[in-house]
Design an enzyme around this catalytic site. Structure first.
Site, PDB file in Angstrom:
ATOM      1  N   THR A  88       0.766  -1.347   0.044  1.00 25.34           N
ATOM      2  CA  THR A  88       0.098  -0.034  -0.042  1.00 25.34           C
ATOM      3  C   THR A  88       0.933   1.373   0.001  1.00 25.34           C
ATOM      4  O   THR A  88       1.762   1.190   0.908  1.00 25.34           O
ATOM      5  CB  THR A  88      -0.990  -0.018   1.229  1.00 25.34           C
ATOM      6  OG1 THR A  88      -1.771  -1.304   1.077  1.00 25.34           O
ATOM      7  CG2 THR A  88      -1.930   1.290   1.255  1.00 25.34           C
ATOM      8  N   ARG A 116     -14.778  -6.602  -4.380  1.00 27.90           N
ATOM      9  CA  ARG A 116     -14.743  -5.694  -3.296  1.00 27.90           C
ATOM     10  C   ARG A 116     -14.104  -4.583  -3.624  1.00 27.90           C
ATOM     11  O   ARG A 116     -13.058  -4.514  -3.906  1.00 27.90           O
ATOM     12  CB  ARG A 116     -14.036  -6.253  -2.086  1.00 27.90           C
ATOM     13  CG  ARG A 116     -13.801  -5.399  -0.941  1.00 27.90           C
ATOM     14  CD  ARG A 116     -12.919  -6.014  -0.017  1.00 27.90           C
ATOM     15  NE  ARG A 116     -12.822  -4.933   1.145  1.00 27.90           N
ATOM     16  CZ  ARG A 116     -11.666  -4.107   1.384  1.00 27.90           C
ATOM     17  NH1 ARG A 116     -10.587  -4.138   0.444  1.00 27.90           N
ATOM     18  NH2 ARG A 116     -11.409  -3.326   2.377  1.00 27.90           N
ATOM     19  N   GLY A 118     -12.496  -0.938  -1.282  1.00 30.50           N
ATOM     20  CA  GLY A 118     -12.189  -0.709  -0.140  1.00 30.50           C
ATOM     21  C   GLY A 118     -12.265   0.890  -0.182  1.00 30.50           C
ATOM     22  O   GLY A 118     -12.935   1.455  -1.010  1.00 30.50           O
ATOM     23  N   ASP A 119     -11.535   1.547   0.812  1.00 31.76           N
ATOM     24  CA  ASP A 119     -11.815   2.946   0.848  1.00 31.76           C
ATOM     25  C   ASP A 119     -10.866   3.823  -0.071  1.00 31.76           C
ATOM     26  O   ASP A 119     -11.063   4.860  -0.360  1.00 31.76           O
ATOM     27  CB  ASP A 119     -11.521   3.314   2.541  1.00 31.76           C
ATOM     28  CG  ASP A 119      -9.875   2.667   2.822  1.00 31.76           C
ATOM     29  OD1 ASP A 119      -9.651   1.692   2.721  1.00 31.76           O
ATOM     30  OD2 ASP A 119      -9.322   3.556   3.344  1.00 31.76           O
ATOM     31  N   THR A 138      -4.864   4.221   5.701  1.00 32.49           N
ATOM     32  CA  THR A 138      -4.679   2.626   5.387  1.00 32.49           C
ATOM     33  C   THR A 138      -5.423   2.154   6.773  1.00 32.49           C
ATOM     34  O   THR A 138      -5.412   2.375   7.761  1.00 32.49           O
ATOM     35  CB  THR A 138      -3.044   2.300   5.449  1.00 32.49           C
ATOM     36  OG1 THR A 138      -2.888   0.824   5.333  1.00 32.49           O
ATOM     37  CG2 THR A 138      -2.330   2.887   6.324  1.00 32.49           C
ATOM     38  N   GLY A 139      -5.703   0.761   6.479  1.00 36.72           N
ATOM     39  CA  GLY A 139      -6.424   0.244   7.309  1.00 36.72           C
ATOM     40  C   GLY A 139      -7.516  -0.569   6.803  1.00 36.72           C
ATOM     41  O   GLY A 139      -7.728  -0.534   5.492  1.00 36.72           O
ATOM     42  N   GLY A 141     -10.810  -1.123   5.379  1.00 40.50           N
ATOM     43  CA  GLY A 141     -11.417  -0.072   4.508  1.00 40.50           C
ATOM     44  C   GLY A 141     -12.873   0.211   4.742  1.00 40.50           C
ATOM     45  O   GLY A 141     -13.348   1.351   4.929  1.00 40.50           O
TER      46      GLY A 141
HETATM   47  N1  ASP Z   1      -7.616   0.245   3.181  1.00 44.39           N
HETATM   48  C1  ASP Z   1      -7.339  -0.578   2.350  1.00 44.39           C
HETATM   49  C2  ASP Z   1      -8.500  -1.793   1.996  1.00 44.39           C
HETATM   50  O1  ASP Z   1      -9.336  -1.751   2.808  1.00 44.39           O
HETATM   51  C3  ASP Z   1      -5.885  -1.746   2.956  1.00 44.39           C
HETATM   52  C4  ASP Z   1      -5.024  -0.868   2.928  1.00 44.39           C
HETATM   53  O2  ASP Z   1      -4.277  -0.774   1.676  1.00 44.39           O
HETATM   54  O3  ASP Z   1      -4.656  -0.366   3.811  1.00 44.39           O
HETATM   55  O4  ASP Z   1      -8.649  -2.184   1.032  1.00 44.39           O
END
Ligand code: ASP
Length: 219
Positions: A88, A116, A118-119, A138-139, A141
């Site tokens: 990431t 899916r 994510g955020d 990051t986290g 999402g």
């Molecule tokens: N935020 C990303 C997701 O939920 C994961 C990440 O890269 O931190 O897909």
């Protein structure tokens, strides 16, 4: 969002930003657009790394929930040796004219189902920039989407005159209880930087007038 063969999805997002319309594209349509625009492509094979494969195999063997091996300690120590150039990526920037920008790119969470999103690609959730602040998250999402985390931080800065550090901490503390343990990086129009995280580690760095500093763990 959801592109599988674009070498740098942020370049593709930047091109969309410059073109102005559409604002967001997904999957095969986005890939076709990238190809037509001469954006550099890659293959799934080239995107596979030893670390991500190990995390995926462990996730499969333990029948974990999506993302459960993403912070695997063994794998994390392996990342330092093997995998520093992948994973990431988030960047926020303030230039000498006062322009703020943010970008985030990710492979998502280990074990995510096809389709899916994510955020990361969702403006206002994992990524945001306006005239006051630029944010990249990051986290997990889903929690960042549910709280519109990045936009929430920007609103706290603009509407409550919170300082950047406090606003960033507030957002992380709102995201955590709904399963979104993670981190973020942010810079404001005065050049203040905040990079809080609630994970074991977060690779991070800053460049201020040529001075570089980097860190991995809490200290
Ligand atoms: N935020 C990303 C997701 O939920 C994961 C990440 O890269 O931190 O897909």
């Amino acid at each position: 969002a959801g592109v599988t063969n674009v070498k740098s999805p942020i370049s593709l997002a930047k091109l969309l930003l410059e073109k102005g319309w559409p604002l967001m594209m997904v999957g095969s349509g986005a890939e076709k657009f990238a190809e037509g625009e001469g954006i550099e492509l890659t293959t799934q094979k080239k995107l596979k790394t030893d670390l991500r494969k190990a995390q995926w195999e462990k996730w499969k063997a333990t029948k974990g929930s999506p993302g459960s091996t993403d912070e695997d300690d063994e794998a994390m120590s392996a990342v330092l040796e093997l995998d520093f150039e992948t994973g990431t990526v988030g960047a926020v920037a303030l230039d000498s004219d006062g322009n703020l920008a943010a970008a985030t790119s990710t492979g998502g969470m280990t074990g995510k189902p096809p389709g899916r999103i994510g955020d990361t690609a969702i403006i206002g959730a994992g990524t945001w920039a306006d005239q006051n602040v630029a944010i990249s998250c990051t986290g997990v999402g889903e929690a960042y989407i549910r709280t519109s985390a990045a936009k929430r931080l920007a609103d706290l800065v603009e509407l409550t005159e919170s300082n950047l550090e406090d606003a960033a901490e507030t957002v992380l503390s709102e995201v955590s209880p709904i399963g979104g343990r993670g981190g973020l990086i942010a810079v404001d129009s005065d050049g203040n930087i905040s990079m809080p995280f609630k994970t074991t580690m977060m690779y991070r760095g800053s460049w201020i007038d040529g001075e570089i500093s980097t860190a991995i763990g809490p200290n």
